[in-house]
Design an enzyme around this catalytic site. Structure first.
Site, PDB file in Angstrom:
ATOM      1  N   TYR A  47     -46.697  39.375 -13.413  1.00  0.00           N
ATOM      2  CA  TYR A  47     -47.976  39.130 -14.085  1.00  0.00           C
ATOM      3  C   TYR A  47     -48.868  38.285 -13.182  1.00  0.00           C
ATOM      4  O   TYR A  47     -48.412  37.290 -12.625  1.00  0.00           O
ATOM      5  CB  TYR A  47     -47.765  38.401 -15.418  1.00  0.00           C
ATOM      6  CG  TYR A  47     -48.266  39.236 -16.563  1.00  0.00           C
ATOM      7  CD1 TYR A  47     -49.618  39.566 -16.652  1.00  0.00           C
ATOM      8  CD2 TYR A  47     -47.403  39.728 -17.537  1.00  0.00           C
ATOM      9  CE1 TYR A  47     -50.084  40.378 -17.669  1.00  0.00           C
ATOM     10  CE2 TYR A  47     -47.863  40.537 -18.556  1.00  0.00           C
ATOM     11  CZ  TYR A  47     -49.215  40.868 -18.618  1.00  0.00           C
ATOM     12  OH  TYR A  47     -49.678  41.664 -19.622  1.00  0.00           O
ATOM     13  N   GLU A  49     -52.630  37.676 -13.896  1.00  0.00           N
ATOM     14  CA  GLU A  49     -54.011  37.612 -14.405  1.00  0.00           C
ATOM     15  C   GLU A  49     -54.827  36.633 -13.585  1.00  0.00           C
ATOM     16  O   GLU A  49     -54.357  35.524 -13.281  1.00  0.00           O
ATOM     17  CB  GLU A  49     -54.014  37.201 -15.884  1.00  0.00           C
ATOM     18  CG  GLU A  49     -53.585  38.336 -16.797  1.00  0.00           C
ATOM     19  CD  GLU A  49     -53.640  37.951 -18.261  1.00  0.00           C
ATOM     20  OE1 GLU A  49     -53.662  36.745 -18.578  1.00  0.00           O
ATOM     21  OE2 GLU A  49     -53.657  38.872 -19.086  1.00  0.00           O
ATOM     22  N   ASP A 193     -71.254  56.178  -7.420  1.00  0.00           N
ATOM     23  CA  ASP A 193     -69.851  56.422  -7.738  1.00  0.00           C
ATOM     24  C   ASP A 193     -69.352  57.449  -6.721  1.00  0.00           C
ATOM     25  O   ASP A 193     -69.652  58.639  -6.833  1.00  0.00           O
ATOM     26  CB  ASP A 193     -69.749  56.940  -9.170  1.00  0.00           C
ATOM     27  CG  ASP A 193     -68.328  57.310  -9.564  1.00  0.00           C
ATOM     28  OD1 ASP A 193     -67.446  57.343  -8.691  1.00  0.00           O
ATOM     29  OD2 ASP A 193     -68.112  57.583 -10.769  1.00  0.00           O
ATOM     30  N   THR A 219     -62.705  55.868  -6.982  1.00  0.00           N
ATOM     31  CA  THR A 219     -61.276  55.953  -7.238  1.00  0.00           C
ATOM     32  C   THR A 219     -60.594  55.735  -5.892  1.00  0.00           C
ATOM     33  O   THR A 219     -61.239  55.787  -4.845  1.00  0.00           O
ATOM     34  CB  THR A 219     -60.864  57.353  -7.742  1.00  0.00           C
ATOM     35  OG1 THR A 219     -61.247  58.315  -6.759  1.00  0.00           O
ATOM     36  CG2 THR A 219     -61.540  57.693  -9.061  1.00  0.00           C
ATOM     37  N   LYS A 222     -58.434  60.059  -4.613  1.00  0.00           N
ATOM     38  CA  LYS A 222     -58.979  61.374  -4.272  1.00  0.00           C
ATOM     39  C   LYS A 222     -59.012  61.492  -2.741  1.00  0.00           C
ATOM     40  O   LYS A 222     -57.954  61.485  -2.130  1.00  0.00           O
ATOM     41  CB  LYS A 222     -60.318  61.564  -4.971  1.00  0.00           C
ATOM     42  CG  LYS A 222     -60.127  61.542  -6.506  1.00  0.00           C
ATOM     43  CD  LYS A 222     -61.393  61.710  -7.314  1.00  0.00           C
ATOM     44  CE  LYS A 222     -61.093  61.561  -8.799  1.00  0.00           C
ATOM     45  NZ  LYS A 222     -62.312  61.616  -9.641  1.00  0.00           N
ATOM     46  N   ARG A 228     -53.215  56.106  -7.683  1.00  0.00           N
ATOM     47  CA  ARG A 228     -54.235  56.279  -8.721  1.00  0.00           C
ATOM     48  C   ARG A 228     -54.810  54.909  -9.051  1.00  0.00           C
ATOM     49  O   ARG A 228     -54.068  53.990  -9.405  1.00  0.00           O
ATOM     50  CB  ARG A 228     -53.640  56.881  -9.992  1.00  0.00           C
ATOM     51  CG  ARG A 228     -52.796  58.126  -9.767  1.00  0.00           C
ATOM     52  CD  ARG A 228     -52.582  58.875 -11.058  1.00  0.00           C
ATOM     53  NE  ARG A 228     -53.842  59.491 -11.418  1.00  0.00           N
ATOM     54  CZ  ARG A 228     -54.294  60.624 -10.873  1.00  0.00           C
ATOM     55  NH1 ARG A 228     -53.578  61.262  -9.992  1.00  0.00           N
ATOM     56  NH2 ARG A 228     -55.460  61.106 -11.227  1.00  0.00           N
TER      57      ARG A 228
HETATM   58  C1  LIG Z   1     -62.552  61.115 -10.862  1.00  0.00           C
HETATM   59  C2  LIG Z   1     -63.817  60.436 -11.122  1.00  0.00           C
HETATM   60  C3  LIG Z   1     -63.870  59.227 -11.841  1.00  0.00           C
HETATM   61  C4  LIG Z   1     -62.744  58.681 -12.682  1.00  0.00           C
HETATM   62  O1  LIG Z   1     -61.573  58.482 -12.183  1.00  0.00           O
HETATM   63  P1  LIG Z   1     -60.280  58.155 -13.084  1.00  0.00           P
HETATM   64  O2  LIG Z   1     -59.435  57.425 -12.137  1.00  0.00           O
HETATM   65  O3  LIG Z   1     -59.750  59.485 -13.517  1.00  0.00           O
HETATM   66  O4  LIG Z   1     -60.707  57.324 -14.235  1.00  0.00           O
HETATM   67  C5  LIG Z   1     -65.066  58.557 -11.920  1.00  0.00           C
HETATM   68  N1  LIG Z   1     -66.173  59.055 -11.365  1.00  0.00           N
HETATM   69  C6  LIG Z   1     -66.185  60.238 -10.716  1.00  0.00           C
HETATM   70  C7  LIG Z   1     -67.457  60.734 -10.135  1.00  0.00           C
HETATM   71  C8  LIG Z   1     -65.011  60.963 -10.583  1.00  0.00           C
HETATM   72  O5  LIG Z   1     -65.036  62.147  -9.977  1.00  0.00           O
END
Ligand SMILES: *Cc1c(COP(=O)(O)O)cnc(C)c1O
Length: 426
Positions: A47, A49, A193, A219, A222, A228
């Site tokens: 933990y 926090e 994003d 993220t 990807k 993840r």
């Molecule tokens: C995949 C994605 C997310 C979210 O990712 P998670 O880890 O699945 O919550 C946010 N924004 C965009 C543009 C994405 O393609």
């Protein structure tokens, strides 16, 4: 305690599936074996926090070092002044930004989900659409490109407090400078994003959002090819000209507000084993081999897009700048749903996807999204992805011929044996 045979057999089965399949889901990738090892490691028990040096629990000396390593490496990749590596996912990272800079009911702008945007950019089904006033922008029906003029008109008319750029199914690069110029006219915050293209941006292969966008989220699983998770980043921290206050009423800098929004605002204890794996992945990105990987992603995507178009497939925007393409299947007389299900039978994995101005429901859709980050990690090169297009076309053009599809499935399994996945796992 007995060995959990049932569960570990399922893991073997999933490994086998991943080894056999041609993985074309644009948001997926294969982490390295050392990233995998870090994910299943002992900080899972801890933990922590708070933040390095300011924890609510004892025994955090080592996880402090782990988290600082992840932060330092991420800063180096994107030349940042500040980063937060604790968000459990991309959606959590975005939620933290909303929590830090907006109040419920504030107006935001984002790319419409049906045009390639993400749920967290204002979809009515998501917190971002439920608690905020959403104005969406879209893409041009003919060119498939973001309508920056329309975005500007809507921004001037509705004065959003935040404009979000970035997408989940958009194959072209973004004009971040243009969006920032619009935002500056109305005093709006710009959030980029980069969940999808972050790995390409890391190596300078796409436009740099950090000079133009106040806050950037991503993220880590990807194109960044890590565990993840999510991150929030700032290159130039800024003095909060909007006078946004923390819960105690003090005006803070943006980075301070964002730290408070992640914890204690939104999350409890950070996943330090995942942060350890993020550190490993960020280290890999800093290596020259990742530059070659990112360049190969673009070469593969180009080769694949050309091969599809040669066979008469209709690519939205007529091609791709990044790692993915969106294909409108209407001229091929097959829906996205049927295409996905049929390709699944041949061990070719991708997802159905709405195309801009789709006339079918999101459960059926007229299109598919195809991405190359995962197959590029497996080692496929241009000639191999052209072969993959041939197999996809064969299946889609014979979608009711079970025998032919079973034949392609055997071809796919044989084909993927050339590209071993996790030999360390036996
Ligand atoms: C995949 C994605 C997310 C979210 O990712 P998670 O880890 O699945 O919550 C946010 N924004 C965009 C543009 C994405 O393609």
């Amino acid at each position: 305690m007995q060995h959990d045979t049932i569960l570990f057999q399922l893991l073997e089965k999933e490994l086998e599936r991943q080894r056999n399949d041609i993985e074309l889901i644009a948001s997926e990738n294969f982490v390295s074996y050392q990233v995998l090892k870090a994910m299943g490691s002992v900080p899972a028990n801890k933990y922590a926090e708070g933040y390095p040096g300011k924890r609510y629990y004892g025994g955090c000396e080592v996880v402090d070092e782990i988290e600082n390593l992840a932060i330092d490496r991420l800063k180096k990749i994107f030349n940042l002044s500040w980063a937060n590596v604790q968000p459990h996912s991309g959606a959590q990272a975005n939620a933290a930004v909303f929590m830090a800079v907006l109040k419920p009911g504030d107006t935001i702008m984002g790319l419409d989900l049906s045009m390639g945007g993400h749920l967290t950019h204002g979809s009515p089904a998501n917190f971002s659409g439920k608690h905020y006033n959403v104005i969406s922008y879209g893409v041009n029906k003919d060119t498939g490109l973001v309508e920056y003029d329309d975005l500007e008109q809507k921004a001037l008319a509705h004065k959003p407090k935040m404009i979000i750029c970035g997408a989940s199914a958009y194959s072209r690069d973004w004009d971040y400078a243009r969006i920032r110029a619009v935002a500056d006219k109305i005093g709006a915050i710009v959030m980029a994003d980069i969940a999808h293209p972050a790995g390409l941006i890391a190596k300078g292969l796409l436009n740099d959002p950090f000079e133009h966008c106040h806050i950037v989220t991503s993220t880590t699983h990807k194109t960044l090819r890590g565990p993840r998770g999510g991150v929030i980043m700032i290159r130039h921290d800024f003095e909060n000209p909007w006078g946004i206050k923390d819960p105690k009423g003090n005006i803070r800098t943006m980075s301070q507000l964002l730290d408070l929004a992640v914890f204690p605002g939104l999350q409890g204890g950070p996943l330090e084993h995942i942060i350890a794996a993020k550190a490993v992945a960020f280290g890999e990105i800093l290596d020259d081999s990742f530059t070659e990987y990112a360049k190969q992603i673009i070469r593969n995507a180009q080769a694949m897009a050309d091969a599809f178009m040669e066979k008469g497939y209709n690519l939205i925007s007529g091609g791709t700048d990044n790692h993915l393409m969106l294909i409108d299947l209407r001229n091929k007389n097959i829906t996205g749903k049927k295409a996905q299900e049929t390709l699944d039978k041949a061990f070719i994995t991708l997802n159905k996807n709405a195309v801009p101005f789709d006339d079918k429901s999101p459960f059926v859709t007229s299109g598919i999204r195809v991405g190359v980050p995962a197959v590029t990690t497996r080692g496929l090169k241009e000639k191999d992805v052209v072969e993959v297009v041939n197999m996809i076309d064969k299946v889609l053009m014979n979608a009711d011929n079970e025998q032919l599809i079973a034949g392609v499935r055997e071809d796919v399994k044989e084909f993927m044996k050339q590209f071993p996945l996790y030999p360390e796992l036996g």
